[in-house]
Write an enzyme that holds these catalytic residues in place. Sequence first.
Site, short mmCIF file in Angstrom:
data_model
loop_
_atom_site.label_atom_id
_atom_site.label_comp_id
_atom_site.label_asym_id
_atom_site.label_seq_id
_atom_site.Cartn_x
_atom_site.Cartn_y
_atom_site.Cartn_z
N ASP A 26 -69.12 -22.17 -36.53
CA ASP A 26 -67.78 -21.59 -36.62
C ASP A 26 -67.84 -20.07 -36.47
O ASP A 26 -68.82 -19.44 -36.88
CB ASP A 26 -67.18 -21.97 -38.00
CG ASP A 26 -65.68 -21.80 -38.04
OD1 ASP A 26 -65.07 -21.46 -37.00
OD2 ASP A 26 -65.11 -21.99 -39.12
N HIS A 43 -67.22 -18.31 -27.17
CA HIS A 43 -67.83 -19.64 -27.02
C HIS A 43 -69.11 -19.56 -26.17
O HIS A 43 -70.08 -20.27 -26.43
CB HIS A 43 -66.84 -20.62 -26.40
CG HIS A 43 -65.66 -20.90 -27.28
ND1 HIS A 43 -65.80 -21.18 -28.63
CD2 HIS A 43 -64.32 -20.92 -27.03
CE1 HIS A 43 -64.61 -21.36 -29.16
NE2 HIS A 43 -63.69 -21.21 -28.22
N LEU A 137 -87.56 -32.76 -31.26
CA LEU A 137 -86.25 -32.68 -31.92
C LEU A 137 -85.21 -33.54 -31.18
O LEU A 137 -85.13 -33.51 -29.96
CB LEU A 137 -85.80 -31.21 -31.88
CG LEU A 137 -84.40 -30.92 -32.40
CD1 LEU A 137 -84.33 -31.09 -33.92
CD2 LEU A 137 -83.97 -29.50 -32.03
#
Length: 246
Positions: A26, A43, A137
Amino acid sequence: MFFEKEVKEYLLNPEKMPKHIAIIMDGNGRWAKKRALPRKAGHKAGAEALENIISDANDLGIQHLTVYAFSTENWKRSEEEVGAIMDLLRQYLKSHFKKFLKNNVRLDVIGDVTRLDADIQEQILEITELSKEKTGLAVHIALNYGGRDELRRAVTKIAQAAAEGKLHPSDITEETISMALDTAAAPDPELVIRTSGEERISNFLLWQIAYSEFYFSDVLWPDFDKKELQKAIYYYQNRDRRFGGR
Ligand code: FPP
């Protein structure tokens, strides 16, 4: 709090690494505003921060990273902003997937992808297929994701199985529900991080966070780096987790 003091390095215990970290990324908009830039620049910077955090989490030996990239509520944003995030996603999937594969990273998407543009759905299918054997991962990107929507879809699947006589209602366990969720392939996250000073869960992984530790950081997502990640893990490692026991 004790961990707030400036520490040069966070000494992490490799034996107590969380297996699964979930992040609510955020603050992209505020990061851009502070620089008098359009929201989409925030973004873009957020996508770069994500790329770095994926490498860092992989280096730290984390097994699963779930990131909230686009929620079921995010469609309410302006057409321009939604379009910019989708374009960024296209570029992201296109330009980073080779690096992911090279680094042994597995890519997975959670959420209802059927509402995304067809070309993005195809990209996702291709990348998840190509990376499915990777053992490093696992990155789970939440797209058109909402915890309540995920539970609704899981309940529909279970009800369907019951209606077809494949499952008796009295046989429905917590495990049945966990396995019907988008996150069936991952353990529940031990640590949830939210950046930018907001302290809400915003419909993220509602079922899976039953026993998670929460770490709220004031840092805006584009500025969240390896040191911040280590700080969050350090905080987690120094919590006393009791799971309702003593
Ligand atoms: C929250 O910041 C961020 C989002 C809703 C989008 C998250 C997207 C990224 C991190 C980059 C895109 C990554 C991919 C892979 C497409 P906000 O806009 O709510 O920030 P604000 O609260 O400061 O306005």
